[in-house]
Design a protein around this motif. Structure first.
Motif: not given
Length: 393
Positions: A129-147, A175-185
């Motif tokens: 479901h990553f592609k459905e998330l906010h467009r502002g985080v679409q380049d963060l999938k690799g980082k989210a996987m490593r975190q 918690g949800s690490r950088n990806i959660g932080n970026m989604l929230a922001q």
């Protein structure tokens, strides 16, 4: 200890389980939230309540038809995980230093991340479901996987603890690490923009909200649920690794059967029924404590922690505190305490004892026993734990 209704003359009452009066800023924050038109019935403040951003940390806010992204905060789904093991204290003798160094080698802390995603991580259903998330985080999938499977910094920790029967427990906080932080922001800034565009009068810009049924609300709700699931999975992945290290040293690598497992959020929002109505409940630094819900209330890195069972107290929206709560800010703690204080206050705990964790010194937190005494009507204590090993982010 029962709650008291604060004398704030707000449209919605504020009930507090704290044993201390709120400071001026805290009072203002409570008033701001309680004056919003969509807040349901009352606001509940937990015994560990302290200053936050927009809303107090340690507050439970039920809302009708609206959500405040900044009230949930940037560490979406932050929470605790604990496992009661069949091992005894004597089995740890002489092994703590080795266990700590292996845990630190296996679980990245601070800003570090895993070199690559392991099989458990890449197989997680959430990636579909990553592609459905906010467009502002679409380049963060690799980082989210490593975190996924990393601790982070601040007050996040991994611990080996003993209960009063000398049984070994494993516990961690993340918690949800950088990806959660970026989604929230992303969503917090959208909410603020909308408030500006529509000239919505707010007592604090951080209380900008989304109205239910709007596209922005749906987008935030979807991302919020995803980040909460990511946070829970993050704790599961780390706990599995921690268990492997402990099994290696205490059981010759033989898999153990946990006697009890608890995994609970304390920074999140959920749809629940209270007082006969369906509402959105935001717990900002609070744990769900419905009848027989298991929860975790940690102290600081030199104090006790508690495994609790909820009593389903309706007035608290079936909630309890999420920890001891800070007594002083990180900067104040660094100015107030010395390295010698840290060494003295973490005596008997295998952990870092350097300036990098000085802001997490036990003295910077409220006494956990005091916090527990204030919520006997919210939870019962199932186990009292004391850490013997602590890995900090």
């Amino acid at each position: 200890m029962p709650y008291e209704s604060l004398n704030l003359s707000t449209p919605t009452p504020v009930l507090s389980w704290a044993d201390h009066p709120l400071g001026w800023e805290e009072t203002q924050m409570a008033k701001n939230v309680a004056s919003l038109p969509f807040v349901f019935k009352h606001v509940a403040l937990m015994p560990d309540v302290h200053l936050g951003k927009g809303a107090l940390v340690g507050s439970v806010v039920a809302t009708k038809d609206a959500l405040i992204p900044a009230a949930v905060g940037v560490d979406i789904g932050c929470g605790m995980c604990a496992v009661k093991t069949p091992f005894k204290a004597t089995q740890l003798d002489g092994k703590l230093k080795k266990i700590r160094s292996e845990v630190e080698a296996l679980i990245p802390v601070g800003f570090n991340e895993n070199k690559a995603a392991d099989k458990t991580v890449s197989n997680w259903q959430g990636w579909n479901h990553f592609k459905e998330l906010h467009r502002g985080v679409q380049d963060l999938k690799g980082k989210a996987m490593r975190q996924l499977g990393s601790l982070g910094g601040g007050n996040h920790f991994i611990e080996v603890c003993l209960d009063t029967e000398d049984q070994v427990w494993l516990m961690l906080h993340s918690g949800s690490r950088n990806i959660g932080n970026m989604l929230a922001q992303c969503h917090i800034s959208t909410a603020r923009e909308l408030a500006k565009l529509s000239n919505t009068a707010l007592p604090d810009p951080d209380l900008a909200y989304f109205v239910a049924q709007s596209p922005h609300f749906h987008a935030y709700w979807r991302d919020l649920q995803w980040a909460q699931d990511y946070a829970r999975m993050n704790r599961d992945v780390m706990m599995a690794r921690l268990m492997r290290v402990v099994e290696k040293h205490l059981a010759g690598g033989k898999p153990m059967k946990p006697l009890l497992q608890v995994n609970c959020h304390h920074n999140y929002a959920e749809k629940e029924v209270h007082f006969g109505e369906e509402v959105y409940v935001t717990r900002k630094g609070a744990v769900r404590a419905r009848q027989d819900d298991y929860g975790i209330i940690p102290g600081s890195m030199g104090a006790k922690s508690f495994i609790v069972k909820g009593k389903g107290n309706a007035e608290s929206y079936c909630s309890c505190s999420h920890g001891a709560g800070r007594l002083m800010s990180r900067n104040k703690a660094k100015l107030h305490f010395t390295l010698d204080d840290l060494i003295q206050q973490t005596q008997g705990v295998e952990c870092r004892k350097d300036k990098g964790v000085l802001d997490e010194i036990p003295g910077a937190y409220k006494p956990i026993d005091q916090v527990m005494a204030q919520q006997t009507d919210l939870v019962e204590v199932v186990a009292t734990l004391k850490q013997v090993l602590c890995v900090k982010g």
